[in-house]
Scaffold this active site. Sequence first.
Site, mmCIF file in Angstrom:
data_model
loop_
_atom_site.group_PDB
_atom_site.id
_atom_site.type_symbol
_atom_site.label_atom_id
_atom_site.label_comp_id
_atom_site.label_asym_id
_atom_site.label_seq_id
_atom_site.Cartn_x
_atom_site.Cartn_y
_atom_site.Cartn_z
ATOM 1 N N LYS A 1 -8.371 10.086 1.034
ATOM 2 C CA LYS A 1 -6.776 10.609 0.654
ATOM 3 C C LYS A 1 -6.620 10.510 -0.752
ATOM 4 C CE LYS A 1 -4.797 6.969 3.229
ATOM 5 N NZ LYS A 1 -4.291 6.649 4.652
ATOM 6 N N TYR B 1 12.293 1.372 -27.035
ATOM 7 C CA TYR B 1 13.670 1.970 -26.631
ATOM 8 C C TYR B 1 14.684 0.871 -26.106
ATOM 9 C CZ TYR B 1 11.643 6.669 -26.688
ATOM 10 O OH TYR B 1 10.914 7.867 -27.003
HETATM 11 C C1 LIG Z 1 -5.096 5.549 5.144
HETATM 12 C C2 LIG Z 1 -5.621 5.325 6.519
HETATM 13 C C3 LIG Z 1 -6.462 4.319 6.723
HETATM 14 C C4 LIG Z 1 -7.299 3.547 5.575
HETATM 15 O O1 LIG Z 1 -6.753 2.289 5.492
HETATM 16 P P1 LIG Z 1 -7.070 1.142 4.615
HETATM 17 O O2 LIG Z 1 -6.248 0.170 5.154
HETATM 18 O O3 LIG Z 1 -7.033 1.839 3.322
HETATM 19 O O4 LIG Z 1 -8.530 0.880 5.061
HETATM 20 C C5 LIG Z 1 -7.154 4.566 8.073
HETATM 21 N N1 LIG Z 1 -6.562 5.247 9.078
HETATM 22 C C6 LIG Z 1 -5.417 5.916 8.701
HETATM 23 C C7 LIG Z 1 -4.963 6.654 10.039
HETATM 24 C C8 LIG Z 1 -4.857 6.062 7.595
HETATM 25 O O5 LIG Z 1 -3.779 6.971 7.320
#
Ligand SMILES: *Cc1c(COP(=O)(O)O)cnc(C)c1O
Length: 369
Positions: free
Chosen positions: A38, A264
């Site tokens: 993601k 700035y």
């Molecule tokens: C983002 C996510 C993961 C991955 O988690 P990490 O800590 O990056 O390994 C696993 N399961 C779900 C449901 C997530 O939303």
Amino acid sequence: MENNHVTVLEINLNAIDFNFNYFKSKLHKKTKVLTVIKAFGYGCGSIEIAKFLESKADYYAVAYLDEGIALRNAGIKTPIIILHPQKNNLQKIVEYQLEPNIYSINLLKSFVEDAKQLKLQNYPFHLKFNTGLNRLGFSNDEILEISSTVNNQKELFIKSVFSHIAASEDLNEREFTLQQINTFNSLSKELISQLNNNPFKHMLNTSGILNYASEAQFDMVRLGIGLYGFGNDEKETTNLKNVVTLRSVISQIHTVQEGETVGYNRAFKATSTVKTATIPIGYADGISTQFSNGVGYVYINNQKAAIIGNICMDMLMVNVSDINCNEGDEVLIYKNQQHIEALAKAINTIPYELLTSISQRVKRVLKQC
Ligand SMILES: *Cc1c(COP(=O)(O)O)cnc(C)c1O
């Protein structure tokens, strides 16, 4: 696209491969690995990583429909879970052969209706239980309604049931986590006893794999941040290879006299002569303004150079008074995992946020040696 930009995010694919194998080696041979890609693969490039791991990953997951469509349009054939779909996404999810996470009765009923309209047959979905995170998922008093809804139709089936741990990295929360695991065990057992098929189960994210592989490995794990080189604790991180290096160059060097200011709002005032370097990366590239005024630092010729004054939209200035350097020299904005961990700590955040904040303006370059 041609790279006219000197600021690049280098992604080391060999390191991704190493990290994938590292986590795989912690698991039973038959445990499936879902790779979480993601948010553009935690900023590293979801399509590139999906292609690279296609022969190894059993599953992919993204948060939103658009992210899944992008992967399908790029030719990725691996099963993909959409972790956070909305009702109006379901037709497109089917069109692109994506597999939704269904987390509420509302969404389940809506998907069943859509499935009947689309005349689906045995289309897979995944079902999430809330076991304590209180974010998404069904609760224990909804099991009968789930099973009666699902058993009453032929269009859809539950391919897996899963849950998500609230504090898998925090061993002070071990008791709570074990309770979550127990809850998941009993909820899934109860549901599955009422179904006509036997969905597979999964619960662990990266730190879950590291801390709870014997208690909650089930049939699959969901690997995210670990793939990108972070173990959620400094010691674990040292077992992983560095994936991400954010590089730039010095555009210009200035000598600032005592009494003059930099940037700035004149946020930095020189109390003696200071040599500064201007770097073409700013907050629009994802470098938080919280790193302004000495909170953050970069590496130039292997030495730390503190950020001076306020970070601008497209550039920042660093103090190079004690560093032998020239215009055009390389600057490491994020040198390695240890650098990223230290920077995250300095502004009270986590490496996840620094990685996923690197904006799409920064050109990604894949390295495979
Ligand atoms: C983002 C996510 C993961 C991955 O988690 P990490 O800590 O990056 O390994 C696993 N399961 C779900 C449901 C997530 O939303």
